[in-house]
Design a protein around this motif. Structure first.
Motif, mmCIF file in Angstrom:
data_model
loop_
_atom_site.group_PDB
_atom_site.id
_atom_site.type_symbol
_atom_site.label_atom_id
_atom_site.label_comp_id
_atom_site.label_asym_id
_atom_site.label_seq_id
_atom_site.Cartn_x
_atom_site.Cartn_y
_atom_site.Cartn_z
ATOM 1 N N VAL A 122 -53.416 -7.142 -16.606
ATOM 2 C CA VAL A 122 -52.913 -6.998 -15.239
ATOM 3 C C VAL A 122 -51.385 -6.922 -15.287
ATOM 4 O O VAL A 122 -50.706 -6.249 -14.581
ATOM 5 N N TYR A 123 -50.662 -7.722 -16.291
ATOM 6 C CA TYR A 123 -49.355 -7.685 -16.641
ATOM 7 C C TYR A 123 -49.228 -7.183 -18.051
ATOM 8 O O TYR A 123 -49.606 -7.555 -18.987
ATOM 9 N N SER A 124 -48.590 -5.711 -18.080
ATOM 10 C CA SER A 124 -48.768 -5.017 -19.382
ATOM 11 C C SER A 124 -47.124 -5.076 -19.703
ATOM 12 O O SER A 124 -46.282 -4.943 -18.952
ATOM 13 N N THR A 125 -46.974 -4.827 -20.966
ATOM 14 C CA THR A 125 -45.538 -4.579 -21.615
ATOM 15 C C THR A 125 -45.231 -3.196 -21.479
ATOM 16 O O THR A 125 -46.211 -2.329 -21.475
ATOM 17 N N ILE A 126 -44.251 -2.787 -20.652
ATOM 18 C CA ILE A 126 -43.632 -1.391 -20.706
ATOM 19 C C ILE A 126 -42.395 -1.277 -21.100
ATOM 20 O O ILE A 126 -41.429 -2.218 -21.491
ATOM 21 N N ALA A 127 -42.022 0.181 -21.424
ATOM 22 C CA ALA A 127 -40.477 0.416 -21.831
ATOM 23 C C ALA A 127 -39.810 0.998 -20.695
ATOM 24 O O ALA A 127 -40.293 1.980 -20.153
ATOM 25 N N ALA A 128 -38.643 0.914 -20.819
ATOM 26 C CA ALA A 128 -37.701 1.613 -19.726
ATOM 27 C C ALA A 128 -36.168 1.305 -20.434
ATOM 28 O O ALA A 128 -36.090 0.902 -21.413
#
Length: 213
Positions: A122-128
């Motif tokens: 539900v809470y995922s790691t993402i890149a930005a």
């Protein structure tokens, strides 16, 4: 023999003291063992009822819900209108060679720039791009869920985010590449620890953030 007798005497004395305290407490409070049992049982029942009511009203993410089910529940019940939005191009990535150049066994395999292990939930790691969304920023991405900025990438510059998936097949089947308006739920401070990320994952509230003033 003397030691055994001493131990028995001390044990008996402790029991007598405990019994005396128990009787005194009951006399002072008027509570019996049954009263305590009934009170604790009632408290447990009330707690369970509150949880059930909250779940039935969509206030809590259902236990054992899949990521898709949880995201659908959030999108149905949460209201993100008060949060700022930003239009980005969202792509998908994995921890594998095709995205990171690393294979299992590499010391940094499966680790994000922040040091937090990659995760799809539900809470995922993402890149930005940290100049756009600092590390630790929480976004809500419609169709994906909450994304916590934990990673960066040489190709992730400007209005681009990279969403973590477990496999390449998942990337193509569930996302691909698309423009989307994301909600900026909480701006990061440039850092993210495993404890902080774990706290996000343990948050079962559908709408667990306060809009900015």
């Amino acid at each position: 023999m003397h030691l055994t007798t001493t131990v028995l005497r001390r044990t008996l004395l402790a029991l007598l003291v405990s019994a005396a305290l128990y009787v005194t407490y009951n006399q002072l409070t008027g509570l019996t063992h049954n009263d305590w049992y009934e009170s604790n049982t009632l408290d447990t029942q009330i707690h369970e009822q509150v949880i059930q009511e909250a779940s039935s009203e969509g206030l809590l993410i259902k236990e054992n819900a899949s990521v898709r089910e949880a995201v659908a529940q959030i999108e149905e019940f949460a209201n993100f209108d008060a949060f700022p939005t930003r239009r980005v191009m969202a792509t998908g990535y994995t921890a594998g060679m095709e995205s990171t150049g690393k294979e299992p066994g590499h010391p940094a395999y499966g680790l994000t720039y922040s040091g937090v292990p990659v995760s799809r939930d539900v809470y995922s790691t993402i890149a930005a791009d940290p100049d756009v969304f600092p590390i630790g920023t929480v976004l809500f991405i419609p169709g994906y869920g909450y994304g916590v900025v934990a990673d960066t990438g040489s190709a992730i510059q400007g209005e681009i985010i990279d969403l973590y998936y477990d496999t390449v097949e998942d990337v193509f089947a569930e996302w691909g590449k698309k423009e989307v308006d994301v909600y900026i739920i909480q701006e990061g401070n440039g850092q993210l620890s495993e404890d902080e990320f774990r706290a996000f994952q343990e948050n079962r509230a559908v709408d667990g953030f306060t809009p900015p003033v």
